[in-house]
Enzyme design. Sequence first.
Site, PDB file in Angstrom:
ATOM      1  N   SER A 160       3.541   8.105   9.597  1.00 14.42           N
ATOM      2  CA  SER A 160       2.640   8.813   9.188  1.00 14.42           C
ATOM      3  C   SER A 160       2.422   8.802   7.590  1.00 14.42           C
ATOM      4  O   SER A 160       2.125   7.671   7.018  1.00 14.42           O
ATOM      5  CB  SER A 160       3.380  10.225   8.899  1.00 14.42           C
ATOM      6  N   LYS A 161       1.156   9.559   7.486  1.00 12.07           N
ATOM      7  CA  LYS A 161       0.692   9.163   6.133  1.00 12.07           C
ATOM      8  C   LYS A 161       1.172   8.933   4.751  1.00 12.07           C
ATOM      9  O   LYS A 161       1.387   8.286   4.258  1.00 12.07           O
ATOM     10  CB  LYS A 161      -0.516  11.000   5.509  1.00 12.07           C
ATOM     11  N   ARG A 162       2.738   9.619   5.150  1.00 12.26           N
ATOM     12  CA  ARG A 162       3.488   8.940   3.653  1.00 12.26           C
ATOM     13  C   ARG A 162       4.011   7.758   3.691  1.00 12.26           C
ATOM     14  O   ARG A 162       4.757   6.985   2.904  1.00 12.26           O
ATOM     15  CB  ARG A 162       4.870  10.287   4.440  1.00 12.26           C
ATOM     16  N   GLY A 188       2.634   5.804   5.304  1.00 11.38           N
ATOM     17  CA  GLY A 188       1.810   4.072   4.862  1.00 11.38           C
ATOM     18  C   GLY A 188       0.172   4.189   6.018  1.00 11.38           C
ATOM     19  O   GLY A 188      -0.391   3.287   5.882  1.00 11.38           O
TER      20      GLY A 188
END
Length: 467
Positions: A240-242, A244
């Site tokens: 996910s964005k968190r 990377g």
Amino acid sequence: MSTVTRFAPSPTGLLHIGGARTALFNWLFAKKHGGKFILRIDDTDRERSTEEATAAILSGLQWLGIRWDDGPFYQHQLLARHMAVAQEMLAKGLAYKCFATQDDLTAMRAAAVAANRPPRYDGRWRDRPESDAPAGAPYVIRLKAPQNGETVIEDMILGSVTFRNAELDDFILLRADGSPTYMLSTVVDDHDLGVTHVIRGNEHLPNAARQLQLIRALGWAEPTYAHIPLIHGVDGTKLSKRHGAVGVEYYRDMGFLPDAMCDYLMRLGWAPGAEHPHLTKDQAAPLFDLSHVSKGPARFDLDALTSANFHFIKEAEPAYLADVARPFFEKELSRSLSDAERDLLVKALPGLKERAKTLPHLAESGAFYFRSRPIPMEEAAQALLDIDAKERLRLVRAKLGELADWSHDPIAAAIKAAVGELGVKFPAVGLPLRAALTGRTNSPGVADVLDLLGRDEALARLDEALS
Ligand code: GLU
């Protein structure tokens, strides 16, 4: 036949970790076999493709140092050729016009779902004459795909993967507006560009079966496929964005070196062996082996990336490192560095780069060279400068002041002489001296720091600490 690989991103967003790894694997494979790595921008979806995304992909690859040998080719410029191939297939009876309406397709899907079958086109126009359709009715062109037997992909990573042809439908080659589908464009371009190995994310595995059917219908040479497993976050969930799933340039801005990034990316699925804890991509190319890429998902782990960065910062040439680190020093100091200061940075880096995990960390540890007086003091550094310590520093100051030659060895000798005269251990002088010069409790060796600061600045910092 010489090896040709390609990276074919759709320009709909940034160059993510997954895309960068795909590009790198294609690059490594081509280098290993003395072949060619092609960049193709799959921009046939004009709604979703943007110039910004194309630019971001190109600059991401450039930052990583992944150079393409040919291209970039822009797929939308090749559409006429894709259409011509579809028409040719139609003429040869390898494809057919399908006049199914939206309502037909909806009903087909509902019937399939009700019967617990995967929703597929049922082939109703496969053998029906065109004259059955109302005059001027819109149509798509579909492949006359094999209905029996199997399509087997001999994948270099996944091994043999079998698809039953009965489960693959007659997919669309040209849409009702005449535009080619991804399936057709990819097959035609890969063929025309002479691509011998298709290396890509394994979300494309089902496409490979369809693409093979199309390639076989056309009688073209079949590429070898290699589908790379997904990247998960450390906790095993989808990236996910968190975790990377951001553009690779995010890592550049965080102070990671491209060599570290490549070293890390190639280990997302490939293990070059314990005897190679870190490799540049040029070092890795001769060792690269797709058949040893793991079949299971890789895990993105920021700690491993950070260790790689620590290694490559330590190994970096000072002149190169000074150039990539300069913006981080400028940010730390909130001003730009002059060219003379850049030269000082080159000289200071050998002492600084041994301990930095990222470029901001490097800048934080070395900014003291460029601060103007009074230099900021860490609390722990200030605490080292008590009355007794200052007394000892006065003797050091006096000896340094007498030096005719301001360079490392005489400086070190002067400090040693003061330590001897005072009858103390070295840290009793070294620690407060470091504090006075750098405002910190850790830094490169004090004689180096004194030397690099230069006589005037070094003595002025000492005088200020003693006043
Ligand atoms: N353009 C496709 C994508 O970005 C990849 C095409 C391919 O590798 O076959 O997902």
